[in-house]
Write a protein that holds these residues in place. Structure first.
Motif: not given
Length: 373
Positions: A75-84, A87-94, A96-99, A114-121
């Motif tokens: 089983k497999v998923f793509l992932t990254d964690c939120n940015t510090l 930008g457009r990748r600072k929380d999981a909702l944005e 995912l929109d960016a992805a 799946i964003i690795g560190d959750g909604l707000k990092g």
């Protein structure tokens, strides 16, 4: 230490072998089938690209790796964690929109994101690092640590803080939660060259810590708030923001190695890097500059240190593109040899520190055998 095997294929194609087929062949030849994927979950760590940047890896490459994992029963998923940074990748909702905007979704890749560190990092696992000199307990995105297997799929390019962004940067910095990224970035803090600064305020917009103010048309960075993420360096239109000229960048590189160890230790892992669209700056930028060198090829290995070393060596043998940022830097270079493209691109960085430290703590070896396909 015995040489690690790094497999390489160039980007030439034929009517019977396109790039995606070559990637499939490369990954299998490099031995990914040795991993037991049966009924296990694999996380593919990737950078989805900041919208506006067109140098990030196309989702087509990710699908090749996803399909292989599925073929092997995983089983497999793509992932990254939120940015510090802002930008457009600072929380999981944005994020995912960016992805999705950049083409990454379950229909194009064949798996969930799946964003690795959750909604707000803040969804993080605390991982002991007994070998760490700077990091004793890494803060890693929980979804990454919950996976049974880790695969990195990396766009190899330049980077303003680490010289280049390779597998270790993708894994170490990329898998850190927001607090983890702050820990890694906490050393190198930039300053403003007042004579050059025009007070445009571009740096203010990108600073997530509200550490920059402009007074009398000159920017100032409050080091009590700054976390040293380096984003302001890349966005300044007049190159007025200067990295710290001390060991701080070296410490960041060592922390990246230690965070990579935390992510990979004690579970199967496999690594793929593509030397294509080698922009001088990270894919976190909402733009990408002209590549500094021509496209080279695709590489795969079980050893992320050897993989990064092989990518650097191949890149340094490549010619410089004449109208690139690197070409401009070479006209100014005094202390940095031309054959080291990444030191020449970002003279304030020393990429060797990360690989040396990673080797020291047992993450891999710089000594490799390049097997060309």
């Amino acid at each position: 230490m015995e040489k690690s095997k790094v497999y390489f294929t160039n980007l030439r194609t034929t009517s019977s072998m396109n790039l995606l087929q070559k990637l499939n062949r490369l990954v299998k030849k490099a031995g990914i089938e040795q991993i037991d994927f049966k009924d296990r979950i694999a996380a593919i760590k990737i950078h989805f690209g900041e919208p506006g940047n067109l140098a990030y890896l196309r989702p087509n490459y990710a699908k090749v790796v996803v399909d292989i994992v599925k073929e092997l029963g995983g089983k497999v998923f793509l992932t990254d964690c939120n940015t510090l940074y802002v930008g457009r990748r600072k929380d999981a909702l944005e994020h995912l929109d960016a992805a999705y905007e950049n083409g990454y979704n379950p229909f194009t890749t064949g798996c969930q994101i799946i964003i690795g560190d959750g909604l707000k990092g803040t969804d993080e696992a605390y991982v002991p690092v007994p070998c760490g000199e700077y990091v004793k307990e890494a803060k890693i995105g929980r979804a990454v640590m919950d996976a049974d297997i880790v695969i990195s799929l990396t766009h190899f390019k330049g980077h303003e803080l680490t010289g280049f962004g390779g597998a270790l940067k993708n894994i170490g910095m990329g898998c850190g939660s927001r607090a983890g990224k702050m820990e890694m970035h906490s050393e190198g803090k930039p300053r403003v060259g007042k004579k050059v600064c025009v007070g445009c305020g571009t740096c203010i917009k990108i600073c997530a810590q509200s550490a920059i103010t402009v007074t009398d048309k000159k920017a100032t960075i409050d080091h009590t708030k700054c976390v040293g993420c380096g984003r302001c360096i890349g966005v300044c239109p007049v190159n007025a923001i200067i990295p710290a000229w001390d060991e701080s960048n070296d410490i960041v590189n060592k922390k990246i190695a230690e965070y990579s160890w935390a992510v990979l230790n004690n579970r199967p892992h496999f690594h793929i890097s593509l030397i294509v669209d080698v922009a001088p700056f990270c894919d976190c930028h909402a733009e990408n500059d002209v590549p500094i060198i021509p496209d080279i090829g695709m590489l795969a290995s079980f050893d992320p240190v050897a993989l990064d070393m092989a990518c650097v060596d191949l890149a340094n043998k490549a010619p410089v593109i004449s109208n690139s940022y690197l070409a401009e830097q070479l006209t100014k270079a005094v202390d940095h040899p031309e054959h080291d493209h990444f030191c020449a691109t970002h003279p304030e960085t020393n990429w060797k520190v990360c690989l040396d430290h990673a080797e020291k703590i047992g993450l891999g070896t710089k000594n490799y055998e390049l097997i060309e396909m």
